[in-house]
Design an enzyme around this catalytic site. Structure first.
Site, PDB file in Angstrom:
ATOM      1  N   LEU A 104       0.872  -1.177   0.000  1.00 43.95           N
ATOM      2  CA  LEU A 104       0.000   0.000   0.000  1.00 43.95           C
ATOM      3  C   LEU A 104       0.900   1.215   0.000  1.00 43.95           C
ATOM      4  O   LEU A 104       1.913   1.245   0.709  1.00 43.95           O
ATOM      5  CB  LEU A 104      -0.890   0.023   1.249  1.00 43.95           C
ATOM      6  CG  LEU A 104      -2.097  -0.912   1.284  1.00 43.95           C
ATOM      7  CD1 LEU A 104      -2.702  -0.927   2.688  1.00 43.95           C
ATOM      8  CD2 LEU A 104      -3.142  -0.483   0.270  1.00 43.95           C
ATOM      9  N   ASP A 105       0.545   2.244  -0.776  1.00 49.62           N
ATOM     10  CA  ASP A 105       1.412   3.418  -0.822  1.00 49.62           C
ATOM     11  C   ASP A 105       1.369   4.176   0.510  1.00 49.62           C
ATOM     12  O   ASP A 105       0.500   3.937   1.354  1.00 49.62           O
ATOM     13  CB  ASP A 105       1.057   4.328  -2.004  1.00 49.62           C
ATOM     14  CG  ASP A 105      -0.334   4.925  -1.909  1.00 49.62           C
ATOM     15  OD1 ASP A 105      -0.598   5.651  -0.934  1.00 49.62           O
ATOM     16  OD2 ASP A 105      -1.159   4.685  -2.812  1.00 49.62           O
ATOM     17  N   LYS A 106       2.308   5.075   0.675  1.00 51.88           N
ATOM     18  CA  LYS A 106       2.494   5.787   1.940  1.00 51.88           C
ATOM     19  C   LYS A 106       1.227   6.481   2.414  1.00 51.88           C
ATOM     20  O   LYS A 106       0.926   6.507   3.616  1.00 51.88           O
ATOM     21  CB  LYS A 106       3.628   6.802   1.792  1.00 51.88           C
ATOM     22  CG  LYS A 106       3.896   7.648   3.028  1.00 51.88           C
ATOM     23  CD  LYS A 106       5.010   8.649   2.770  1.00 51.88           C
ATOM     24  CE  LYS A 106       5.240   9.544   3.980  1.00 51.88           C
ATOM     25  NZ  LYS A 106       6.310  10.545   3.728  1.00 51.88           N
ATOM     26  N   SER A 108      -1.869   5.701   1.840  1.00 50.63           N
ATOM     27  CA  SER A 108      -3.025   4.817   1.992  1.00 50.63           C
ATOM     28  C   SER A 108      -2.909   4.014   3.284  1.00 50.63           C
ATOM     29  O   SER A 108      -1.831   3.868   3.846  1.00 50.63           O
ATOM     30  CB  SER A 108      -3.137   3.868   0.797  1.00 50.63           C
ATOM     31  OG  SER A 108      -3.283   4.596  -0.410  1.00 50.63           O
TER      32      SER A 108
END
Length: 240
Positions: A104-106, A108
């Site tokens: 998951l990106d930073k 999210s």
């Protein structure tokens, strides 16, 4: 352990010593031995073999474990990133080394599955398998039927030169929708929304395959047990 053994780098990683890449470096340095003999890349470990790294004896392959973790916003899914303030692997205080399946990106938050079973990790991340991942998304503008229809049918992402697979969309409110994806392109939902003139303000993953976030608290994890774990392996085409 398989009848023909397990590769030495995989064996060291499965025992929580390091990643496979770092295991390869230890082997290249000549400090890994199998039954007293210096290990070479590609060597395999059999049941009953004695493995050492330097003077440290490696006891044996641990029990397979899978964790469901609620990743907070601001945590970076990486083992090494000198620019990151919070690294995922520094946030999880677990005695066995685990790694994540699908980042998951930073910006999210939500469900991450982590395991020490490399075969399970690879199976979960196999794009052609079409494993479902479900998210709750809030945008900066009111949702229209045209936007929802285009998201559901698939969006062409110019920067990746790819059109996303058809997906399922459920509108939850003026600005909020659920989306179920069967692929995992980099920052896919944010890119899809951006291509249609929307900005994602909040994104949370709530399900991966049969595993759900439920009432797990932010920053906490739980071990998957019994039928839930068995079902995950079945859906990935594996046996525990």
């Amino acid at each position: 352990m398989p009848e023909d053994g397990i590769r030495i780098n995989k064996y060291l990683a499965a025992n929580g010593l390091c990643s496979r890449r770092d295991a390869d470096k230890l082997i290249a340095r000549g400090i890994v031995t199998i039954n007293g003999k210096k290990a070479e890349a590609g060597d395999k470990v059999q049941d009953g073999d004695s493995v050492q790294v330097g003077k440290k004896a490696i006891a044996g392959k641990p029990q397979k474990v899978v964790l469901a973790y609620y990743k907070p916003v601001g945590v970076v899914c990486s083992e090494r990133d000198k620019h990151a303030e919070k690294l995922l692997m520094n946030m999880i205080n677990y005695p066995t080394r685990v790694t994540y399946a699908g980042r998951l990106d930073k910006d999210s938050e939500g469900l991450l599955l982590l395991s020490n079973d490399g075969d399970l990790i690879q199976a979960m991340m196999k794009g052609s398998a079409g494993h479902e991942k479900e998210y709750v998304v809030k945008t900066d503008k009111e949702l229209t039927e045209d936007f929802l229809r285009k998201m559901e049918q698939g969006v062409y992402l110019k920067e990746l030169d790819k059109t996303t697979r058809p997906c399922r969309i459920i509108k939850e409110g003026k600005f909020t929708f659920h989306i179920v994806l069967t692929q995992g392109l980099n920052r896919q939902i944010r890119r899809m929304c951006d291509a249609l003139g929307y900005e994602v303000k909040h994104l949370k993953r709530i399900r991966v395959l049969n595993i759900t976030l439920d009432d797990l608290q932010v920053g906490r994890y739980r071990e998957l047990k019994e039928e839930e774990l068995a079902a995950l392996y079945r859906q990935c085409g594996l046996h525990r």
